[in-house]
Design an enzyme around this catalytic site. Structure first.
Site, PDB file in Angstrom:
ATOM      1  N   HIS A  32      19.960  22.843  81.696  1.00 39.56           N
ATOM      2  CA  HIS A  32      21.475  22.114  80.732  1.00 39.56           C
ATOM      3  C   HIS A  32      22.413  21.395  81.572  1.00 39.56           C
ATOM      4  O   HIS A  32      22.229  20.884  82.647  1.00 39.56           O
ATOM      5  CB  HIS A  32      21.987  23.742  80.237  1.00 39.56           C
ATOM      6  CG  HIS A  32      21.615  24.741  79.150  1.00 39.56           C
ATOM      7  ND1 HIS A  32      21.355  25.768  78.872  1.00 39.56           N
ATOM      8  CD2 HIS A  32      21.812  24.051  77.568  1.00 39.56           C
ATOM      9  CE1 HIS A  32      21.328  26.456  77.970  1.00 39.56           C
ATOM     10  NE2 HIS A  32      21.520  25.399  77.098  1.00 39.56           N
ATOM     11  N   CYS A  51      18.881  26.798  72.528  1.00 39.09           N
ATOM     12  CA  CYS A  51      17.778  26.062  73.472  1.00 39.09           C
ATOM     13  C   CYS A  51      17.238  26.917  73.897  1.00 39.09           C
ATOM     14  O   CYS A  51      16.088  27.114  74.473  1.00 39.09           O
ATOM     15  CB  CYS A  51      19.132  25.991  74.599  1.00 39.09           C
ATOM     16  SG  CYS A  51      20.232  24.235  74.253  1.00 39.09           S
ATOM     17  N   ARG A  79      25.745  32.685  67.654  1.00 44.98           N
ATOM     18  CA  ARG A  79      27.135  32.966  67.130  1.00 44.98           C
ATOM     19  C   ARG A  79      27.483  32.152  65.990  1.00 44.98           C
ATOM     20  O   ARG A  79      28.364  32.699  65.594  1.00 44.98           O
ATOM     21  CB  ARG A  79      28.179  32.329  68.201  1.00 44.98           C
ATOM     22  CG  ARG A  79      29.486  32.594  68.008  1.00 44.98           C
ATOM     23  CD  ARG A  79      29.963  31.459  69.477  1.00 44.98           C
ATOM     24  NE  ARG A  79      29.853  30.259  69.628  1.00 44.98           N
ATOM     25  CZ  ARG A  79      30.443  29.520  69.083  1.00 44.98           C
ATOM     26  NH1 ARG A  79      31.196  29.596  68.625  1.00 44.98           N
ATOM     27  NH2 ARG A  79      29.873  28.355  69.512  1.00 44.98           N
TER      28      ARG A  79
END
Length: 210
Positions: free
Chosen positions: A172, A146, A92
């Site tokens: 996370h 990630c 993104r």
């Protein structure tokens, strides 16, 4: 050099001054060492390719029995062990090197996904015993760096016979505004201890409707 555990976090990205995952890793590693557990730690750049290569090199250098990679999940309010890494890059925002891959594989020709080999449900159950630390299984690690690191780690462990028996996965952590870094560090310590003491995951509900 060998280590019982390899912990990784990320450098700051997207204009931030800190990355809570690396702060938590540093604090957790210090506590685990104080408890007599051998720990190696590594700060990864938020860069496609570079982060995965550095993690793979560290795994081969330290040859730990356990690898727990961590990253920041701003907006999440719980510590979330990830269930599955998927073979896709769809950024993104650009990474710290300016790269912004769209609909590319992490590993060309690799399987669609790899499941974590950490006892993710046992971790969530253990964290339920820690006051003020919410935790839940996550069904997606996203499609940014990630997930990239998570997939690269699991693909390495699945395809390198020399690393047989090594377990790894990804957790996370929330931003400090939603969970203080000291609590995230405490969660990591509990997660590592749970992994070391739990050869097979427990059977508990951890699914999601969406």
């Amino acid at each position: 050099m060998t280590a019982a555990v390899l912990l990784t976090g990320f450098a700051p990205f997207d204009g931030a001054d800190i990355n809570e995952s690396w702060q938590a890793v540093q604090a957790a590693a210090a506590q685990l060492r104080a408890d007599g557990i051998e720990v190696a730690q590594l700060e990864l750049p938020v860069e496609f390719d570079a982060a995965g290569y550095l993690l793979e090199a560290a795994v081969r250098e330290h040859r730990p029995g356990l690898v727990v990679a961590t990253g920041l999940a701003a907006g999440r309010r719980a510590v979330t062990p990830e269930r599955v890494a998927i073979n896709v890059r769809d950024a993104r925002i650009p990474d710290n090197a300016g790269d912004r891959p769209v609909d590319e594989p992490v590993v060309p020709g690799g399987p669609v996904g790899h499941f974590s080999t950490l006892p993710i449900k046992a971790i969530v159950a253990a964290l339920a015993q820690e006051p003020a630390i919410p935790a839940a299984v996550s069904q997606t690690a996203g499609t940014y760096v990630c997930n990239d690191v998570f997939y690269r780690l699991l693909h390495l462990l699945a395809t390198d016979p020399g690393l047989a028996g090594m377990r790894g996965g990804f957790v996370h952590l929330p931003a400090a505004a939603d969970l203080p870094v000291e609590d995230s560090a405490r969660a990591l310590v509990r997660a590592v201890r749970t992994c070391l003491a739990t050869p097979e995951d427990v059977v508990l509900t951890g699914g999601a409707e969406h």
